[in-house]
Design an enzyme around this catalytic site. Sequence first.
Site, short mmCIF file in Angstrom:
data_model
loop_
_atom_site.label_atom_id
_atom_site.label_comp_id
_atom_site.label_asym_id
_atom_site.label_seq_id
_atom_site.Cartn_x
_atom_site.Cartn_y
_atom_site.Cartn_z
N CYS A 2 5.08 2.47 31.06
CA CYS A 2 4.36 3.10 30.15
C CYS A 2 3.87 2.21 29.22
O CYS A 2 4.58 1.33 28.48
CB CYS A 2 5.10 4.22 29.47
SG CYS A 2 4.27 5.04 28.17
N CYS A 25 3.35 7.94 29.72
CA CYS A 25 4.69 8.99 30.01
C CYS A 25 4.39 10.21 29.23
O CYS A 25 4.20 10.33 28.32
CB CYS A 25 5.80 8.04 30.16
SG CYS A 25 6.57 7.88 28.54
N CYS A 122 -16.34 39.01 -3.58
CA CYS A 122 -17.94 38.84 -3.42
C CYS A 122 -17.90 37.32 -2.49
O CYS A 122 -17.43 36.42 -2.74
CB CYS A 122 -18.47 38.53 -4.93
SG CYS A 122 -20.17 38.09 -4.73
N HIS A 130 -17.61 43.39 -6.94
CA HIS A 130 -18.24 44.17 -7.90
C HIS A 130 -19.50 44.95 -7.50
O HIS A 130 -20.51 44.07 -7.33
CB HIS A 130 -18.62 43.27 -9.02
CG HIS A 130 -19.00 41.63 -8.81
ND1 HIS A 130 -20.58 41.45 -8.53
CD2 HIS A 130 -18.58 40.63 -8.29
CE1 HIS A 130 -20.93 40.30 -8.14
NE2 HIS A 130 -19.82 39.70 -8.02
N CYS A 189 -6.57 1.21 0.80
CA CYS A 189 -7.88 1.14 0.58
C CYS A 189 -8.59 2.39 0.19
O CYS A 189 -7.83 3.51 0.13
CB CYS A 189 -8.59 0.64 2.25
SG CYS A 189 -8.30 1.67 3.35
N CYS A 202 -15.83 7.96 0.84
CA CYS A 202 -15.22 6.67 -0.07
C CYS A 202 -14.55 7.29 -1.32
O CYS A 202 -15.28 8.25 -1.80
CB CYS A 202 -16.51 6.14 -0.52
SG CYS A 202 -16.22 4.76 -1.90
#
Length: 332
Positions: A2, A25, A122, A130, A189, A202
């Site tokens: 494996c 596996c 809504c 409403h 990062c 980003c």
Amino acid sequence: ECPLCLLPQPPEAFPTLASCTHRSCRACLEQYLRLAVSESRVPVSCPHCPAALQPADVHRLLPEPALRDKYEEFLLRRLLVADPGTRWCPAPDCSPPRARFLVTWSCVGLGVPREGCGTEFCYHCRQPWHPDGPCAAVPPAPSLATPTAQLAQPEELAHGEALAQAEAEDIKVCPRCSAFIMKINDGSCNRMNCTVCGCLFCWLCLREISDVHFLSPSGCTFWGKRPWSRTRRILWQLGMVLGAPMVISLAAGVAVPVITIGIPIYMGRKVLAGGPGSRRSSLSGCQQCLSVTSSVLLSLFVSPIITALTVGVGVPLMLTYVYGTVVLSLCR
């Protein structure tokens, strides 16, 4: 063997996948799927390539029914987020999410109640239903500028402003699905991946990005805490335009001798350094010398070609980027 656990396994222990030809596996695949679904990384990709696993394979390899249900719910969420006509139920205890559809030409729309919830809202403003009037403006959330907050002491006000700024920097919304995302201030990062809709964006500018976003003159840095200022970005771009010929010429002048001489030296040392169990150790001294010499001579013939390709492709690409992308950014 494996490739994940590096243990020898019988052939029947390697299940086939419909998405790709990679094999692992069953035990490793089950553990991998458990972690991926628990972390809501759905759709689940192959552990060896970006190909997404088919739902039938995931159901076959996930042993726990609860994880299979979570996998189906995450797939449903991903599908609903990608649909612009979907509205989330505002009820706090409504799960799984329900799609809401516009049923009239006016500014109101009624969702279909679900058993156990029954919330009617809504379609446009996501406020309680409403039918007798247009959508009302949503009141702004309480902030430090409200009269109640102005009664606080100056020290408490400054502390509250600092906390609000810290929360604003640590928690932002996904630009595609508006899901709240928190980034831990551990020096990681700024390339973020939303686990709800899969959007790659980003952290600094909150825009969907490609892999070259941090190489573009956008002012966003890979590890910085905030984008560059407009003045710094313009000065950097002007420096790139003016200094590109000298820098590119210097880089090419260094790369040509390094590649031309370095490849033969590397190949010679590689061939000469034969380990005790290698085939090279069984050769005589004359045969080793001949082998090293032939590899060095072959490298001397190949290294100029590699050098020419590197310089011939790299220099035009850098010039195109500097005098194409950077100049256009300056003009804008």
